[in-house]
Design an enzyme around this catalytic site. Structure first.
Site, short mmCIF file in Angstrom:
data_model
loop_
_atom_site.label_atom_id
_atom_site.label_comp_id
_atom_site.label_asym_id
_atom_site.label_seq_id
_atom_site.Cartn_x
_atom_site.Cartn_y
_atom_site.Cartn_z
N PRO A 20 -40.12 -87.86 1.85
CG PRO A 20 -40.05 -86.02 2.67
CD PRO A 20 -40.41 -86.62 1.47
CB CYS A 104 -42.99 -83.52 10.04
SG CYS A 104 -43.28 -85.00 11.62
NE ARG A 231 -49.51 -93.26 5.58
CZ ARG A 231 -50.75 -92.71 5.54
NH1 ARG A 231 -50.54 -93.54 6.88
NH2 ARG A 231 -51.58 -92.45 4.95
#
Length: 331
Positions: A20, A104, A231
């Site tokens: 995500p 995160c 990424r």
């Protein structure tokens, strides 16, 4: 042996997962990744506060489509009761699972007591996870990091305690919060979690997988149940197809041609406009062009056109021109 999450989510022998990513893993991007063989995907992470306030941006992120399955909705927050309520809201959107973000590292998440911040308070993390598990009929999974910093690498404790309260899989990014995305991901601790005889849920490794060779080597070396890629898939959804082909045949697949790059970019743009409308769809697609055509020499002039044009038709013309001009180029 198939990797399963809960009773009903069968991911095959060695799944590849799409991480995500904020402002990236929206439905248009997920569509092109699904076309290239990803086994499971997640929404962008969604603020529990935003869901409870009925914020339009948070609600829109709940959009999922049948062809995306299996798909998880990922939530984050700092308030246990709000996380419980938001898991109920997510359950109504009918995903296959709910994922909690404890990884995160960015300031406006971690410094507000959410995301990786919970690595500083494992008791609260456990209580929050328990509340979410009890509030939904869906499997709950977690994504986290090795720890807050080098002196508090507590992922072993996290894995055991979260498994004990009912999570069905754990994805671990091989960095601490303090590292952000710098330095090299350390997967040795991920392997140690997997080797723990108490751990029986799937363990997925995340961080720095950016090539077929690395995926194959780390699959063997670190003994994970699957790999989560973030990424490296931006502008290159073919990475899933290439890794799978290598696993199945031992051979490297040729990279995408210019024509394929143009075609997938065009599909991404079309889906972006379908989902977000003309204006926003065209504007938000601008962040992707440079990645789709990375490595093409003397591309700057075309990139400048792509990020300034306002209409679908004009962009299509430039994409046609790119395909024609660079048809002989091998990237």
């Amino acid at each position: 042996m198939s990797i399963k999450i809960g009773e009903n989510i069968d991911l095959g022998e060695f799944p590849l997962l799409l991480a995500p990513m904020e402002d990236v893993s929206d439905p248009p991007f997920r569509y092109v990744c699904k076309q290239n063989g990803v086994d499971m995907m997640y929404t962008e992470f969604i603020s529990s506060e935003g869901l409870i306030r009925d914020a339009a941006k948070s609600r829109q992120k709940l959009d999922i489509f049948e062809y995306e399955r299996p798909i998880g909705i990922q939530i984050f927050g700092s308030d246990i009761e709000h996380m419980r309520q938001s898991s109920e809201i997510c359950s109504q959107a009918n995903p296959d699972l709910i994922d909690i973000n404890y990884g995160c590292p960015v300031k406006n998440v971690a410094c507000r007591g959410a995301g990786a911040s919970l690595l500083q308070d494992i008791d609260k993390m456990v209580a929050m996870t328990k509340a979410v598990v009890e509030a939904t009929h869906l499997p709950v999974t977690v994504k986290t990091r090795l720890g807050w910093d080098d002196s508090t690498k507590n992922v072993y404790e996290v894995a055991e305690r979260l498994q004990d309260i009912g999570i069905k899989a754990l994805s671990i990014h091989g960095r601490t919060r303090a590292q952000m995305y710098k330095g090299q991901a350390d997967w040795s601790m991920i392997r140690d979690v997997k080797r723990n005889p108490r751990i029986h849920i799937p363990i997925f490794g995340n961080g720095d997988i950016d090539s077929v060779e690395k995926a194959a080597a780390w699959r063997q070396e670190y003994e994970v149940d699957g790999i989560m890629i973030g990424r490296a898939s931006i502008g290159y959804p073919w990475i899933f197809r290439e890794i799978k082909h290598f696993f199945n045949t031992g051979e490297r697949l040729e990279g995408p041609t210019i024509a394929e790059r143009v075609e997938v970019c065009r599909t991404h743009l079309t889906k972006s406009i379908e989902w977000k409308g003309d204006k926003v769809g065209i504007f938000e697609m601008r962040r992707h062009y440079a990645n789709y055509f990375k490595g093409i020499p003397n591309f700057k002039e075309y990139r400048m056109q792509l990020v300034t044009l306002q209409t679908f038709e004009e962009i299509q013309e430039v994409l046609d021109e790119i395909q024609h001009s660079f048809s002989e180029v091998v990237v």
